[in-house]
Each structure stands twice: as structure tokens, then as C-alpha cells.
Design a protein around this motif. Structure first.
Motif, PDB file in Angstrom:
ATOM      1  N   GLY A  22       0.811  -1.219   0.000  1.00 64.55           N
ATOM      2  CA  GLY A  22       0.000   0.000   0.000  1.00 64.55           C
ATOM      3  C   GLY A  22       0.843   1.267   0.000  1.00 64.55           C
ATOM      4  O   GLY A  22       0.306   2.372   0.030  1.00 64.55           O
ATOM      5  N   TYR A  23       2.189   1.087  -0.050  1.00 65.31           N
ATOM      6  CA  TYR A  23       3.090   2.236   0.003  1.00 65.31           C
ATOM      7  C   TYR A  23       4.275   2.036  -0.945  1.00 65.31           C
ATOM      8  O   TYR A  23       4.603   0.917  -1.332  1.00 65.31           O
ATOM      9  CB  TYR A  23       3.646   2.429   1.428  1.00 65.31           C
ATOM     10  N   SER A  24       4.920   3.141  -1.294  1.00 65.61           N
ATOM     11  CA  SER A  24       6.178   3.122  -2.047  1.00 65.61           C
ATOM     12  C   SER A  24       7.234   3.824  -1.216  1.00 65.61           C
ATOM     13  O   SER A  24       6.964   4.873  -0.620  1.00 65.61           O
ATOM     14  CB  SER A  24       6.037   3.853  -3.391  1.00 65.61           C
ATOM     15  N   GLN A  25       8.430   3.243  -1.178  1.00 66.65           N
ATOM     16  CA  GLN A  25       9.529   3.857  -0.437  1.00 66.65           C
ATOM     17  C   GLN A  25      10.521   4.437  -1.437  1.00 66.65           C
ATOM     18  O   GLN A  25      11.160   3.706  -2.201  1.00 66.65           O
ATOM     19  CB  GLN A  25      10.219   2.844   0.474  1.00 66.65           C
ATOM     20  N   VAL A  26      10.610   5.757  -1.443  1.00 61.09           N
ATOM     21  CA  VAL A  26      11.461   6.476  -2.394  1.00 61.09           C
ATOM     22  C   VAL A  26      12.778   6.815  -1.706  1.00 61.09           C
ATOM     23  O   VAL A  26      12.789   7.497  -0.676  1.00 61.09           O
ATOM     24  CB  VAL A  26      10.768   7.765  -2.882  1.00 61.09           C
ATOM     25  N   ASP A  27      13.882   6.358  -2.277  1.00 61.78           N
ATOM     26  CA  ASP A  27      15.180   6.599  -1.643  1.00 61.78           C
ATOM     27  C   ASP A  27      15.520   8.097  -1.616  1.00 61.78           C
ATOM     28  O   ASP A  27      15.847   8.645  -0.578  1.00 61.78           O
ATOM     29  CB  ASP A  27      16.276   5.818  -2.360  1.00 61.78           C
ATOM     30  N   HIS A  28      15.441   8.737  -2.785  1.00 67.42           N
ATOM     31  CA  HIS A  28      15.754  10.168  -2.859  1.00 67.42           C
ATOM     32  C   HIS A  28      14.973  10.806  -4.004  1.00 67.42           C
ATOM     33  O   HIS A  28      14.751  10.169  -5.034  1.00 67.42           O
ATOM     34  CB  HIS A  28      17.253  10.413  -3.112  1.00 67.42           C
ATOM     35  N   VAL A  29      14.584  12.054  -3.829  1.00 70.42           N
ATOM     36  CA  VAL A  29      14.026  12.842  -4.933  1.00 70.42           C
ATOM     37  C   VAL A  29      14.652  14.232  -4.885  1.00 70.42           C
ATOM     38  O   VAL A  29      14.667  14.883  -3.833  1.00 70.42           O
ATOM     39  CB  VAL A  29      12.481  12.907  -4.876  1.00 70.42           C
ATOM     40  N   VAL A  30      15.218  14.646  -6.004  1.00 69.10           N
ATOM     41  CA  VAL A  30      15.862  15.958  -6.122  1.00 69.10           C
ATOM     42  C   VAL A  30      14.972  16.847  -6.976  1.00 69.10           C
ATOM     43  O   VAL A  30      14.602  16.479  -8.100  1.00 69.10           O
ATOM     44  CB  VAL A  30      17.258  15.836  -6.763  1.00 69.10           C
ATOM     45  N   ILE A  31      14.622  18.010  -6.453  1.00 71.33           N
ATOM     46  CA  ILE A  31      13.739  18.946  -7.156  1.00 71.33           C
ATOM     47  C   ILE A  31      14.596  20.101  -7.665  1.00 71.33           C
ATOM     48  O   ILE A  31      15.219  20.821  -6.878  1.00 71.33           O
ATOM     49  CB  ILE A  31      12.632  19.476  -6.231  1.00 71.33           C
ATOM     50  N   THR A  32      14.660  20.261  -8.990  1.00 70.36           N
ATOM     51  CA  THR A  32      15.491  21.285  -9.620  1.00 70.36           C
ATOM     52  C   THR A  32      14.608  22.213 -10.461  1.00 70.36           C
ATOM     53  O   THR A  32      13.454  21.885 -10.731  1.00 70.36           O
ATOM     54  CB  THR A  32      16.554  20.646 -10.537  1.00 70.36           C
ATOM     55  N   PRO A  33      15.138  23.345 -10.905  1.00 71.82           N
ATOM     56  CA  PRO A  33      14.352  24.240 -11.753  1.00 71.82           C
ATOM     57  C   PRO A  33      13.946  23.601 -13.092  1.00 71.82           C
ATOM     58  O   PRO A  33      13.075  24.111 -13.788  1.00 71.82           O
ATOM     59  CB  PRO A  33      15.283  25.438 -11.978  1.00 71.82           C
ATOM     60  N   TYR A  34      14.590  22.468 -13.435  1.00 69.19           N
ATOM     61  CA  TYR A  34      14.308  21.828 -14.719  1.00 69.19           C
ATOM     62  C   TYR A  34      13.725  20.424 -14.572  1.00 69.19           C
ATOM     63  O   TYR A  34      13.763  19.627 -15.501  1.00 69.19           O
ATOM     64  CB  TYR A  34      15.585  21.803 -15.570  1.00 69.19           C
ATOM     65  N   GLY A  35      13.190  20.131 -13.416  1.00 69.66           N
ATOM     66  CA  GLY A  35      12.519  18.846 -13.231  1.00 69.66           C
ATOM     67  C   GLY A  35      12.898  18.152 -11.947  1.00 69.66           C
ATOM     68  O   GLY A  35      13.727  18.643 -11.159  1.00 69.66           O
ATOM     69  N   MET A  36      12.274  17.011 -11.748  1.00 75.15           N
ATOM     70  CA  MET A  36      12.488  16.218 -10.534  1.00 75.15           C
ATOM     71  C   MET A  36      13.201  14.915 -10.878  1.00 75.15           C
ATOM     72  O   MET A  36      12.796  14.213 -11.810  1.00 75.15           O
ATOM     73  CB  MET A  36      11.147  15.917  -9.862  1.00 75.15           C
ATOM     74  N   ILE A  37      14.233  14.591 -10.133  1.00 77.02           N
ATOM     75  CA  ILE A  37      15.014  13.381 -10.370  1.00 77.02           C
ATOM     76  C   ILE A  37      14.770  12.427  -9.210  1.00 77.02           C
ATOM     77  O   ILE A  37      15.103  12.726  -8.057  1.00 77.02           O
ATOM     78  CB  ILE A  37      16.508  13.705 -10.504  1.00 77.02           C
ATOM     79  N   VAL A  38      14.167  11.287  -9.526  1.00 76.49           N
ATOM     80  CA  VAL A  38      13.851  10.285  -8.504  1.00 76.49           C
ATOM     81  C   VAL A  38      14.922   9.209  -8.555  1.00 76.49           C
ATOM     82  O   VAL A  38      15.178   8.607  -9.607  1.00 76.49           O
ATOM     83  CB  VAL A  38      12.458   9.671  -8.746  1.00 76.49           C
ATOM     84  N   ILE A  39      15.570   8.977  -7.416  1.00 74.81           N
ATOM     85  CA  ILE A  39      16.744   8.100  -7.365  1.00 74.81           C
ATOM     86  C   ILE A  39      16.456   6.835  -6.566  1.00 74.81           C
ATOM     87  O   ILE A  39      16.030   6.891  -5.414  1.00 74.81           O
ATOM     88  CB  ILE A  39      17.943   8.836  -6.733  1.00 74.81           C
ATOM     89  N   GLU A  40      16.708   5.698  -7.197  1.00 76.11           N
ATOM     90  CA  GLU A  40      16.631   4.390  -6.542  1.00 76.11           C
ATOM     91  C   GLU A  40      18.059   3.903  -6.339  1.00 76.11           C
ATOM     92  O   GLU A  40      18.865   3.866  -7.280  1.00 76.11           O
ATOM     93  CB  GLU A  40      15.858   3.401  -7.421  1.00 76.11           C
ATOM     94  N   THR A  41      18.441   3.569  -5.104  1.00 75.74           N
ATOM     95  CA  THR A  41      19.812   3.139  -4.835  1.00 75.74           C
ATOM     96  C   THR A  41      19.878   1.623  -4.636  1.00 75.74           C
ATOM     97  O   THR A  41      18.991   1.021  -4.034  1.00 75.74           O
ATOM     98  CB  THR A  41      20.372   3.830  -3.582  1.00 75.74           C
ATOM     99  N   LYS A  42      20.952   1.022  -5.156  1.00 69.86           N
ATOM    100  CA  LYS A  42      21.157  -0.414  -5.049  1.00 69.86           C
ATOM    101  C   LYS A  42      22.535  -0.691  -4.456  1.00 69.86           C
ATOM    102  O   LYS A  42      23.500   0.006  -4.756  1.00 69.86           O
ATOM    103  CB  LYS A  42      21.044  -1.086  -6.422  1.00 69.86           C
ATOM    104  N   ASN A  43      22.608  -1.736  -3.633  1.00 66.76           N
ATOM    105  CA  ASN A  43      23.860  -2.033  -2.935  1.00 66.76           C
ATOM    106  C   ASN A  43      24.408  -3.404  -3.328  1.00 66.76           C
ATOM    107  O   ASN A  43      24.905  -4.150  -2.496  1.00 66.76           O
ATOM    108  CB  ASN A  43      23.622  -1.973  -1.421  1.00 66.76           C
ATOM    109  N   TYR A  44      24.295  -3.752  -4.613  1.00 63.34           N
ATOM    110  CA  TYR A  44      24.771  -5.042  -5.085  1.00 63.34           C
ATOM    111  C   TYR A  44      26.273  -5.015  -5.361  1.00 63.34           C
ATOM    112  O   TYR A  44      26.882  -3.958  -5.458  1.00 63.34           O
ATOM    113  CB  TYR A  44      24.027  -5.448  -6.357  1.00 63.34           C
ATOM    114  N   GLN A  45      26.835  -6.213  -5.535  1.00 68.51           N
ATOM    115  CA  GLN A  45      28.247  -6.346  -5.876  1.00 68.51           C
ATOM    116  C   GLN A  45      28.361  -7.362  -7.002  1.00 68.51           C
ATOM    117  O   GLN A  45      27.845  -8.466  -6.913  1.00 68.51           O
ATOM    118  CB  GLN A  45      29.048  -6.817  -4.662  1.00 68.51           C
TER     119      GLN A  45
END
Length: 279
Positions: free
Chosen positions: A77-100
Motif C-alpha cells: 500500500g506504500y512506495s519507499q522512495v530513496d531520494h528525490v531531487v527537485i530542480t528548476p528543470y525537473g524532478m530526479i527520482v533516485i533508486e539506490t542499489k547495494n549489489y556487488q
């Protein structure tokens, strides 16, 4: 880390503040960490590295981390967003992964591979769900201004579609150490495409406040989401779901189905050899 800096501010040497054991008294043994604790710790360090880079972005950029927002289409029922950056030219939604290891993936694939063996959900499909959840919280006039970015550690090697590494793309795969660089490069490209900023200072403030207020901070709800995510991951992991309970041998889905539908096995899965015990 925080205690370390706190001590420095008070003019104390953090090393000298450690408790000393007496010569006669042996130091207490450190508790062993399980794989889940280690993984969690690595994840926290990874997020810390990302936050450091985000703080280095221009002052007119704003960002939020670890957002939990409502998403009716998600199992929890929810989404967990790692990071979202709001800039004058749009929003950048970042998903982080810790694989090797080596990451194999493409735009048309629902699942990607790590080292050619372990499956992972296409992170851009995962991030698409996050973006849709964020869109639901803001005015429709902002919906076209999203960029999806997936960050991996330098312990990875990419074997993915080359399009993901082209700065003109709205789906970008990056290393964590180059995150701030790619964000600023992407914004520079958008500046060339648009003569005027897409988002005013007022727009950025409104979007930031909306996301901030949409963030769910209730510990119980967050715990529920995390548990749902773990349960879903376990259900999809054949190594955990399709093993003989006696010898841990991996069995086929057919054998698993046979056992689960046979009352004498009492809901447990057995390989062919250990099924004979019940005859």
C-alpha cells in the motif's frame, strides 16, 4: 559517527573518551552480526554517501530522502522512495542499489541479473512505481518533469543497454560516486532544451512541501511496509521456498506443489527421497 562529531564540538578527544578495561577484567565479546544486520549497515553507509553528494548540489536544488508515500498499487500500500531531487528543470527520482558484481539488464526485461545468477526486479520498473506514487501527490502540470535515476556502488560492473548511460535519456544508471555529477549534467542538458526553467522557486517550494507532508513517518506503518517487502522477496526466492525441509535440497515447483497439496506432508516440502518416509 554522530557521537564522534558531538565530542569534537565539545573539545574532547573521542578516542580518549572510550572506556578502559581493567587489566584483570577481560573485555566483553562483541555480539555477532547476522547477514541481515550487515546488509542493513551497508545500506545505511550507502545512503550516507548519497546524502553527502546531494548536499553538494546547487542551492536552488532541494531534495528529500527516505520518503514513504501511499501507493494503492503496491502490495504493502506504500512506495519507499530513496531520494528525490527537485530542480528548476525537473524532478530526479533516485533508486539506490547495494549489489556487488556484474549487472545484466535491458529496457525490455522485467528482471535483471546479478553475476548472471541472482534475479532482481528491473530497478527502472521499480522506480516507475515510485514516480507514479509521487505524481499522485502533486498537480498534473508537473507530471511531465520527472527523470528516473538508478544508483549502484562502484563494486558493480554494468552490462546494460547503452541508452541508460547517455545523459540525454530520462532513465539513467550511475555509480554512487558520480551521482551529483550526473544530476548536474542532466540539468545542463535540460537547460539547453528549455529556454526558461520549468519550475519556478515557488513551484519547487510547493512540490517540496507536498512531498514532505505526504511522507509517512509512523514507525508502525513503516515497519509494516518493510515486513511486506521482505515477505514478498521471500515468496519470490526459490532457494527459500522450494527446499526440502529435511535435507535442504532444492526441489522443482512441481514437487513443491505436490507436497503442499498432499495432507500427509502437513504443508511442508520434501524431496523425493524424504517423501518415502511417509509411505
Amino acid at each position: 559517527m554522530f557521537r564522534f562529531f558531538s565530542l569534537l564540538k565539545r573539545g574532547k578527544d573521542p578516542i580518549q573518551t572510550k572506556e578502559k578495561h581493567s587489566k584483570k577484567e577481560a573485555p566483553a565479546s562483541k555480539p555477532k552480526r547476522n547477514n541481515e544486520q550487515i546488509s542493513k549497515r551497508k545500506g545505511e553507509l550507502g545512503e550516507y554517501k548519497i546524502d553527502i553528494q546531494l548536499y553538494q548540489l546547487p542551492k536552488d536544488f532541494r531534495f528529500l530522502s527516505d520518503l514513504l508515500v501511499e501507493n494503492p498499487k503496491a502490495k504493502s500500500g506504500y512506495s519507499q522512495v530513496d531520494h528525490v531531487v527537485i530542480t528548476p528543470y525537473g524532478m530526479i527520482v533516485i533508486e539506490t542499489k547495494n549489489y556487488q558484481g556484474t549487472i545484466y539488464g535491458g529496457k525490455g526485461r522485467k528482471t535483471w541479473l546479478v553475476n548472471g545468477k541472482f534475479k532482481m526486479m528491473n530497478p527502472f520498473l521499480q522506480n516507475y512505481g515510485h514516480i507514479q506514487a509521487l505524481k499522485a501527490a502533486i498537480d498534473k502540470k508537473y507530471h511531465e518533469h520527472f527523470v528516473s535515476m538508478v544508483s549502484f556502488t562502484k563494486r558493480c560492473t554494468f552490462k546494460v543497454d547503452l541508452e541508460y548511460r547517455k545523459i540525454a535519456s530520462d532513465e539513467l544508471i550511475v555509480y554512487d560516486i558520480e551521482l551529483s555529477e550526473f544530476i548536474q549534467r542532466k540539468v545542463s542538458v535540460l537547460k539547453l532544451e528549455h529556454k526558461e526553467p520549468l519550475l519556478s522557486e515557488s513551484d519547487i517550494g510547493t512540490i517540496y512541501d507536498t512531498f514532505f507532508n505526504a511522507n509517512i513517518t509512523d514507525p508502525k506503518l513503516r515497519q509494516h511496509h518493510e515486513q511486506s517487502f521482505k515477505d514478498e522477496k521471500t515468496e519470490k526466492d526459490p532457494r527459500k521456498q522450494s527446499q526440502c525441509v529435511t535435507c535442504k535440497k532444492v526441489v522443482s515447483e512441481k514437487v513443491k506443489s505436490f507436497c503442499l497439496n498432499n495432507k500427509k506432508f502437513e504443508g511442508k516440502v520434501y524431496c523425493y527421497e524424504h517423501q518415502k518416509i511417509f509411505k
